[in-house]
Design an enzyme around this catalytic site. Structure first.
Site, short mmCIF file in Angstrom:
data_model
loop_
_atom_site.label_atom_id
_atom_site.label_comp_id
_atom_site.label_asym_id
_atom_site.label_seq_id
_atom_site.Cartn_x
_atom_site.Cartn_y
_atom_site.Cartn_z
N ASP A 1 -0.62 -24.80 7.94
CA ASP A 1 -0.82 -25.90 8.89
C ASP A 1 -1.61 -27.03 8.24
O ASP A 1 -1.30 -28.22 8.42
CB ASP A 1 -1.59 -25.41 10.12
CG ASP A 1 -0.88 -24.30 10.88
OD1 ASP A 1 0.36 -24.23 10.81
OD2 ASP A 1 -1.58 -23.51 11.53
N ASP B 1 -2.98 -17.11 12.26
CA ASP B 1 -3.92 -18.22 12.20
C ASP B 1 -5.32 -17.63 12.12
O ASP B 1 -5.59 -16.59 12.73
CB ASP B 1 -3.79 -19.12 13.43
CG ASP B 1 -2.51 -19.94 13.45
OD1 ASP B 1 -1.98 -20.25 12.36
OD2 ASP B 1 -2.04 -20.27 14.55
#
Length: 160
Positions: A133, A119
């Site tokens: 995401d 991330d």
């Protein structure tokens, strides 16, 4: 057939964009602190995530991997019965997002189906996230719009 092309095209685009940006993030961001793009409003912050969004299911990477595989199987099962190109886009976004994060869970440390997801996008008061995401969240918004417009996702008679 046209909906399938849309679904697979969107999925491939999202998966490749997610993969490319994660490779870049590992190379450029993994050994440094947050990079401010727009002050504290938007930063690039590298993390390895063993769970899902909001630190949900942290350490349950195997379960999340198996759930991702189940989602891909469900998409393949229902895709032939899709009613519109819009729903093809929705499932393509979901498939691309799931493939992006599943690729990390399969190939990254600490091991097969237990790898941590990369991330790197950060907004204030929000968990750090990635392109995969984002695609899944966008799919959710589009599905709400399609549902509000009374466009059903599947033709029930084709599933028998």
């Amino acid at each position: 057939m046209r909906v399938w092309r849309t679904l697979l095209g969107v999925a491939l685009l999202i998966w490749l964009a997610d993969l490319a940006t994660k490779i870049w993030a590992v190379d450029y961001l993994s050994n440094r602190g947050p990079v401010k793009v727009i002050g504290s409003l938007f930063q690039l912050t590298f993390v390895r995530n063993s769970g899902a969004a909001f630190s949900f299911a942290e350490g349950a990477t195997l379960f999340l991997s198996l759930f991702g595989i189940a989602v891909l199987i469900a998409i393949a099962y229902y895709a032939p019965a899709l009613t519109s190109k819009g729903w093809g886009v929705v499932l393509g976004l979901v498939m691309g997002g799931v493939l992006g994060n599943l690729t990390d869970r399969i190939f990254r440390e600490p091991g097969l189906l237990r790898g941590h997801v990369i991330d790197w996008l950060q907004l204030p008061n929000w968990p750090i996230f990635n392109i995969a995401d984002t695609a899944i969240v966008v799919a959710a918004f589009i599905s709400v719009v399609l549902t509000a417009r009374n466009i059903p996702p599947i033709k029930k008679e084709e599933l028998i």
